[in-house]
Motif scaffolding. Structure first.
Motif, PDB file in Angstrom:
ATOM      1  N   VAL A 445     -76.721 -87.081   1.206  1.00 49.35           N
ATOM      2  CA  VAL A 445     -76.844 -85.906  -0.175  1.00 49.35           C
ATOM      3  C   VAL A 445     -75.452 -85.579  -0.891  1.00 49.35           C
ATOM      4  O   VAL A 445     -74.498 -85.143   0.609  1.00 49.35           O
ATOM      5  CB  VAL A 445     -77.807 -84.323   0.608  1.00 49.35           C
ATOM      6  CG1 VAL A 445     -77.283 -83.451  -0.703  1.00 49.35           C
ATOM      7  CG2 VAL A 445     -79.326 -85.530   0.419  1.00 49.35           C
ATOM      8  N   ALA A 446     -74.805 -85.354  -1.894  1.00 46.35           N
ATOM      9  CA  ALA A 446     -73.834 -84.418  -2.383  1.00 46.35           C
ATOM     10  C   ALA A 446     -73.913 -83.502  -3.179  1.00 46.35           C
ATOM     11  O   ALA A 446     -75.342 -84.216  -3.845  1.00 46.35           O
ATOM     12  CB  ALA A 446     -72.817 -85.644  -3.056  1.00 46.35           C
ATOM     13  N   VAL A 447     -73.543 -82.390  -3.272  1.00 50.42           N
ATOM     14  CA  VAL A 447     -73.367 -81.388  -4.076  1.00 50.42           C
ATOM     15  C   VAL A 447     -73.031 -81.382  -4.463  1.00 50.42           C
ATOM     16  O   VAL A 447     -71.343 -81.255  -4.688  1.00 50.42           O
ATOM     17  CB  VAL A 447     -74.352 -79.847  -3.451  1.00 50.42           C
ATOM     18  CG1 VAL A 447     -74.449 -78.851  -4.509  1.00 50.42           C
ATOM     19  CG2 VAL A 447     -75.175 -79.630  -2.593  1.00 50.42           C
ATOM     20  N   PRO A 473     -74.976 -79.823   8.964  1.00 51.51           N
ATOM     21  CA  PRO A 473     -74.568 -80.096   7.240  1.00 51.51           C
ATOM     22  C   PRO A 473     -75.427 -81.478   6.767  1.00 51.51           C
ATOM     23  O   PRO A 473     -76.319 -81.850   7.282  1.00 51.51           O
ATOM     24  CB  PRO A 473     -73.798 -81.696   9.056  1.00 51.51           C
ATOM     25  CG  PRO A 473     -73.854 -81.675   9.947  1.00 51.51           C
ATOM     26  CD  PRO A 473     -74.549 -80.616  10.150  1.00 51.51           C
ATOM     27  N   VAL A 474     -75.533 -80.757   6.032  1.00 57.23           N
ATOM     28  CA  VAL A 474     -76.052 -81.508   4.967  1.00 57.23           C
ATOM     29  C   VAL A 474     -75.896 -82.762   4.350  1.00 57.23           C
ATOM     30  O   VAL A 474     -75.573 -83.515   4.096  1.00 57.23           O
ATOM     31  CB  VAL A 474     -77.185 -81.072   3.865  1.00 57.23           C
ATOM     32  CG1 VAL A 474     -77.449 -81.582   2.455  1.00 57.23           C
ATOM     33  CG2 VAL A 474     -78.043 -79.634   4.138  1.00 57.23           C
ATOM     34  N   GLY A 475     -74.600 -82.598   4.023  1.00 61.62           N
ATOM     35  CA  GLY A 475     -72.881 -83.492   2.308  1.00 61.62           C
ATOM     36  C   GLY A 475     -71.897 -82.516   2.175  1.00 61.62           C
ATOM     37  O   GLY A 475     -71.978 -81.481   2.044  1.00 61.62           O
ATOM     38  N   PRO A 476     -71.304 -83.602   1.491  1.00 63.98           N
ATOM     39  CA  PRO A 476     -70.321 -82.975   1.069  1.00 63.98           C
ATOM     40  C   PRO A 476     -70.259 -82.151  -0.219  1.00 63.98           C
ATOM     41  O   PRO A 476     -71.185 -82.526  -0.866  1.00 63.98           O
ATOM     42  CB  PRO A 476     -69.537 -84.295   0.483  1.00 63.98           C
ATOM     43  CG  PRO A 476     -70.345 -85.096   0.038  1.00 63.98           C
ATOM     44  CD  PRO A 476     -71.619 -84.684   0.975  1.00 63.98           C
ATOM     45  N   LEU A 477     -69.783 -80.993  -0.737  1.00 66.41           N
ATOM     46  CA  LEU A 477     -69.731 -80.610  -1.719  1.00 66.41           C
ATOM     47  C   LEU A 477     -68.225 -80.864  -2.842  1.00 66.41           C
ATOM     48  O   LEU A 477     -67.030 -80.708  -1.967  1.00 66.41           O
ATOM     49  CB  LEU A 477     -69.378 -78.725  -1.436  1.00 66.41           C
ATOM     50  CG  LEU A 477     -69.237 -78.091  -2.811  1.00 66.41           C
ATOM     51  CD1 LEU A 477     -70.501 -78.128  -3.484  1.00 66.41           C
ATOM     52  CD2 LEU A 477     -68.450 -76.577  -2.196  1.00 66.41           C
ATOM     53  N   PHE A 478     -69.110 -81.098  -4.029  1.00 63.47           N
ATOM     54  CA  PHE A 478     -67.809 -81.740  -5.279  1.00 63.47           C
ATOM     55  C   PHE A 478     -67.554 -80.911  -6.207  1.00 63.47           C
ATOM     56  O   PHE A 478     -68.651 -80.800  -6.922  1.00 63.47           O
ATOM     57  CB  PHE A 478     -67.989 -82.851  -5.726  1.00 63.47           C
ATOM     58  CG  PHE A 478     -67.854 -83.708  -4.213  1.00 63.47           C
ATOM     59  CD1 PHE A 478     -67.001 -84.189  -3.209  1.00 63.47           C
ATOM     60  CD2 PHE A 478     -69.490 -84.948  -4.075  1.00 63.47           C
ATOM     61  CE1 PHE A 478     -66.998 -84.981  -2.665  1.00 63.47           C
ATOM     62  CE2 PHE A 478     -68.860 -85.406  -3.011  1.00 63.47           C
ATOM     63  CZ  PHE A 478     -68.026 -86.204  -2.931  1.00 63.47           C
ATOM     64  N   PRO A 479     -66.619 -79.919  -6.312  1.00 66.25           N
ATOM     65  CA  PRO A 479     -66.603 -78.672  -6.709  1.00 66.25           C
ATOM     66  C   PRO A 479     -65.717 -78.685  -7.838  1.00 66.25           C
ATOM     67  O   PRO A 479     -64.604 -79.594  -8.222  1.00 66.25           O
ATOM     68  CB  PRO A 479     -65.871 -77.164  -6.310  1.00 66.25           C
ATOM     69  CG  PRO A 479     -66.499 -77.489  -5.279  1.00 66.25           C
ATOM     70  CD  PRO A 479     -66.002 -78.551  -4.955  1.00 66.25           C
TER      71      PRO A 479
END
Length: 522
Positions: A445-447, A473-479
């Motif tokens: 998962v990624a957000v 931990p769920v996954g990376p955040l890409f703002p």
């Protein structure tokens, strides 16, 4: 085509071989051990005549080109006197990468055949609907839509599969140069990979697999020679149309390599006989490969230009990255990757900014034309619109154009909010991602957050991070920073998620390109 020369050495070898060949065959033949690409099994009928005319017998071990090259590069070449490969470019990279660098074996091109795409008439009609020139981008787009299902050799073993992947990746990089490691990006190859349905290691097996399942597959990526031969032998219900992608083709040049210098005289005889006018004409007529002897005119079916030349990568790390990121049919399950898009619909996004957001998603949905980065068949994701609170949240599964039209309709709304609760919205996005992982363990998962402003409602960054630590931990955040968003805060928070990073769309990179970056291998 591969642009590479080794000077006039090949011509010298042929001249020497012609002289050596004048001695005539022997009753006790010279036996040479040869490792050859698997598709060269169709040359077997010539070998008896080669022995009769030159006194040289070739004892051939057929393997995938990559497998054969690996064996030679790893020092197992002592078992063989010669190698006959579809291409020696991968082998060259392997040998140059050894410490100390191994010398390159003497190499002479015997014939050529481009790696092209054979498709059923219905697929050909779709690809050429807007003109006769077809690109890898169009092919990848049709694969991503679920319409193009093809077989090809596994690029971890097969020369044709690796050549095809080099072609697709080079076209996708859009740099106009030989691939570099940073040019190989999952976001541009995932859609193409989803169309690969065959399970074959090499070109010969891929062809057999295609013939055995005509209703399940509508394309075969392999050598031009194999496709022409397949069309001529009557095994298909209807002939395949050959597509020569205009954004680049890799050419197989079938070099004969001398691995054992003590067999130089026999090698000279072999290459001289194979490049002779009579043999070249027979190779062309029997196997549909293009002759390299200028005295032999091509048949009508081999006069087509192969189009643009592609430079083969000159860095072994490119090949390793391509092979490592290749998704075999058993590893292409789109449900294993999941993105939650968290999109700012506060008042400041009205006007040009929201139009840029919609244009970015138009590329992902394929509405703006063929693209290497469109959502692919079976892909699942969530879209969350927010302002002071979450305004709307929907999950999508790409199964038809109607699904993508529904996404475009959601983004077309003119309902905006008066404040910006960035971290509350991102937290909701992570809740959605955690739910997906609970339902389907192993899902990545990624957000992806897109915002143009400052957080002025809901929880703060510190509270969000505290919640993340409790959740696990769920996954990376890409703002994606847009407009006046706080670069420091976005970068700091992203850096505290596994593999996360900020992408700045205010410094020359378009919002569309920023979204594309987030869809790589996370």
């Amino acid at each position: 085509m591969i642009c590479r020369w080794r000077g006039a050495l090949g011509a010298v070898v042929v001249s020497l071989g012609m002289l050596a060949g004048c001695t005539g065959p022997s009753d006790d033949p010279v036996r040479l051990r040869v490792v050859a690409s698997s598709e060269l099994a169709d040359m077997r009928p010539l070998l008896a005549d080669l022995r009769k005319d030159t006194g040289v017998q070739l004892d051939v071990d057929y393997r995938g080109t990559v497998d054969a090259s690996d064996a030679i590069a790893e020092g197992n070449h002592d078992r063989f006197d010669l190698a006959w490969l579809s291409s020696d470019h991968y082998l060259e990279l392997r040998l140059r990468g050894r410490k100390p660098s191994a010398p390159l074996p003497l190499s002479t091109t015997i014939m050529t055949s481009p790696v092209v795409v054979g498709v059923t008439p219905d697929i050909a009609g779709k690809l050429t609907a807007h003109g006769p020139d077809v690109t890898w981008a169009q092919i990848a787009d049709l694969a991503a839509s679920g319409e193009f299902r093809f077989a090809m050799g596994d690029p971890r073993h097969s020369g044709s599969g690796l050549a095809a992947l080099v072609g697709v990746a080079t076209a996708a990089a859009e740099t106009g140069r030989a691939l570099r490691p940073e040019d190989v990006r999952c976001d541009r190859l995932s859609g193409f990979w989803t169309g690969h349905k065959g399970l074959s290691d090499n070109a010969a097996d891929a062809e057999r697999e295609f013939v055995a399942s005509p209703d399940g597959l509508n394309g075969l990526i392999t050598y031009e020679s194999a496709l022409l031969t397949l069309n001529a032998n009557g095994k298909l219900k209807q002939p395949l149309r050959l597509i020569y992608p205009t954004d680049g083709i890799v050419l197989a040049d079938y070099p004969m390599l001398l691995l054992n210098d003590r067999q130089r005289a026999a090698y000279d005889k072999v290459v001289a006989w194979l490049r002779g006018e009579e043999t070249q004409r027979r190779i062309m007529n029997d196997t549909s490969r293009r002759p390299v002897n200028p005295a032999v005119g091509r048949t009508d079916r081999l006069t087509r230009s192969i189009g643009n030349a592609l430079f083969y990568p000159d860095d072994i790390n490119v090949i390793v990255k391509l092979q490592n990121n290749f998704r075999a049919p058993g590893n292409t399950d789109p449900t294993r990757r999941y993105v939650v898009f968290v999109l700012d619909y506060s008042g400041s996004m009205r006007g040009l900014r929201i139009e840029a957001l919609r244009a970015a998603f138009a590329e992902l949905t394929g509405a703006s034309g063929s693209s290497f980065v469109r959502f692919y068949q079976g892909e699942r994701f969530t879209v969350l619109r927010f302002a002071g609170t979450v305004l709307e949240q929907r999950e999508f599964t790409v199964g038809s154009e109607q699904d993508l039209a529904a996404l475009r309709d959601m983004l077309a709304t003119e309902k905006f909010g008066d404040s910006t609760a960035i971290w509350s919205a991102v937290d909701a996005g992570y809740e959605a991602g955690a739910k997906v992982q609970a339902e389907r363990p192993g899902t990545q998962v990624a957000v992806v957050l897109m915002t143009d402003g400052l957080n002025n409602a809901g929880i703060g960054a510190d509270e969000f991070l505290a919640g993340q630590r409790r959740r696990g931990p769920v996954g990376p955040l890409f703002p994606i920073r847009f407009g006046d968003a706080d670069a420091t805060e976005l970068s700091t928070v992203a850096g505290q998620t596994p593999g996360g990073r900020m992408i700045d769309a205010t410094t020359g990179s378009s919002l569309a390109n920023a979204f594309k970056e987030t869809r790589g291998c996370f």
